[in-house]
Design a protein around this motif. Structure first.
Motif, mmCIF file in Angstrom:
data_model
loop_
_atom_site.group_PDB
_atom_site.id
_atom_site.type_symbol
_atom_site.label_atom_id
_atom_site.label_comp_id
_atom_site.label_asym_id
_atom_site.label_seq_id
_atom_site.Cartn_x
_atom_site.Cartn_y
_atom_site.Cartn_z
ATOM 1 N N SER A 30 0.846 -1.200 0.000
ATOM 2 C CA SER A 30 0.000 0.000 0.000
ATOM 3 C C SER A 30 0.881 1.248 0.000
ATOM 4 O O SER A 30 2.025 1.208 0.439
ATOM 5 C CB SER A 30 -0.938 0.029 1.202
ATOM 6 N N ILE A 31 0.295 2.330 -0.526
ATOM 7 C CA ILE A 31 0.971 3.628 -0.528
ATOM 8 C C ILE A 31 0.113 4.610 0.254
ATOM 9 O O ILE A 31 -1.021 4.882 -0.135
ATOM 10 C CB ILE A 31 1.210 4.134 -1.952
ATOM 11 N N ASN A 32 0.660 5.127 1.320
ATOM 12 C CA ASN A 32 -0.097 6.067 2.143
ATOM 13 C C ASN A 32 -0.093 7.448 1.532
ATOM 14 O O ASN A 32 -1.131 8.110 1.447
ATOM 15 C CB ASN A 32 0.492 6.111 3.550
ATOM 16 N N ALA A 33 1.068 7.893 1.083
ATOM 17 C CA ALA A 33 1.187 9.233 0.520
ATOM 18 C C ALA A 33 2.298 9.250 -0.520
ATOM 19 O O ALA A 33 3.221 8.452 -0.468
ATOM 20 C CB ALA A 33 1.496 10.257 1.612
ATOM 21 N N MET A 34 2.150 10.171 -1.448
ATOM 22 C CA MET A 34 3.228 10.434 -2.402
ATOM 23 C C MET A 34 3.432 11.943 -2.456
ATOM 24 O O MET A 34 2.469 12.713 -2.329
ATOM 25 C CB MET A 34 2.913 9.868 -3.779
ATOM 26 N N ALA A 35 4.669 12.341 -2.650
ATOM 27 C CA ALA A 35 4.974 13.765 -2.555
ATOM 28 C C ALA A 35 6.108 14.136 -3.501
ATOM 29 O O ALA A 35 6.866 13.278 -3.954
ATOM 30 C CB ALA A 35 5.371 14.123 -1.127
ATOM 31 N N GLY A 97 7.712 8.398 -1.851
ATOM 32 C CA GLY A 97 6.541 7.570 -1.586
ATOM 33 C C GLY A 97 6.616 7.014 -0.170
ATOM 34 O O GLY A 97 7.679 6.550 0.250
ATOM 35 N N PHE A 98 5.503 7.087 0.553
ATOM 36 C CA PHE A 98 5.423 6.512 1.897
ATOM 37 C C PHE A 98 4.720 5.175 1.724
ATOM 38 O O PHE A 98 3.494 5.104 1.650
ATOM 39 C CB PHE A 98 4.672 7.458 2.823
ATOM 40 N N ILE A 99 5.521 4.114 1.635
ATOM 41 C CA ILE A 99 5.081 2.844 1.073
ATOM 42 C C ILE A 99 5.285 1.699 2.057
ATOM 43 O O ILE A 99 6.310 1.636 2.755
ATOM 44 C CB ILE A 99 5.872 2.558 -0.228
ATOM 45 N N ARG A 100 4.302 0.809 2.066
ATOM 46 C CA ARG A 100 4.425 -0.434 2.826
ATOM 47 C C ARG A 100 4.619 -1.559 1.821
ATOM 48 O O ARG A 100 3.781 -1.757 0.925
ATOM 49 C CB ARG A 100 3.189 -0.683 3.671
ATOM 50 N N VAL A 101 5.696 -2.296 1.978
ATOM 51 C CA VAL A 101 5.968 -3.402 1.059
ATOM 52 C C VAL A 101 5.202 -4.643 1.498
ATOM 53 O O VAL A 101 4.771 -4.743 2.657
ATOM 54 C CB VAL A 101 7.476 -3.709 0.982
ATOM 55 N N VAL A 102 5.045 -5.562 0.589
ATOM 56 C CA VAL A 102 4.371 -6.827 0.901
ATOM 57 C C VAL A 102 5.139 -7.530 2.015
ATOM 58 O O VAL A 102 6.359 -7.734 1.907
ATOM 59 C CB VAL A 102 4.291 -7.710 -0.351
#
Length: 121
Positions: A30-35, A97-102
């Motif tokens: 999932s991606i919480n935010a992108m900037a 990207g504020f990202i959560r990996v699998v």
């Protein structure tokens, strides 16, 4: 592993426009935010614009009314439309990207390599 790749930088005259793109790829849960951030020579990196997963946005004061950020969630891509560009917009623009990996426990920051934007006549 996650990759964040920017594109679309270049040279433009004052008053002109550019569109930047940034695509995140890899084992993304999932991606919480992108900037978008930028860093000019001799200056600190500053926030340009951010878009959260719910679609809400926030802009740096110097770009409000001139820049627009939006994202395509299906493509894990964020865009930055830059209008009425000024010489002081010259900088390297970085995507974040504020990202959560699998399989990962939390979201983390991932950065692109940066793309140069030069505003000059």
């Amino acid at each position: 592993q996650v990759h964040v790749v920017e594109s679309g930088g270049g040279l433009v005259q004052p008053g002109g426009s550019l569109r930047l793109s940034c695509a995140a790829s890899g084992s993304i849960f999932s991606i919480n935010a992108m900037a978008w951030y930028r860093q000019a020579p001799g200056k600190q990196r500053e926030l340009v614009a951010v878009i959260i997963s719910d679609g809400s946005t926030n802009y740096g004061d110097s770009v409000k009314g001139r820049f627009t950020i939006w994202r395509d969630n299906a493509k894990n891509t964020v865009y930055l439309q830059m209008n009425s560009l000024k010489p002081e917009d010259t900088a390297v623009y970085y995507c974040n990207g504020f990202i959560r990996v699998v399989g990962g426990p939390t979201h983390e920051d991932y950065w692109g390599q940066g793309t140069q934007v030069t505003v000059s006549s």
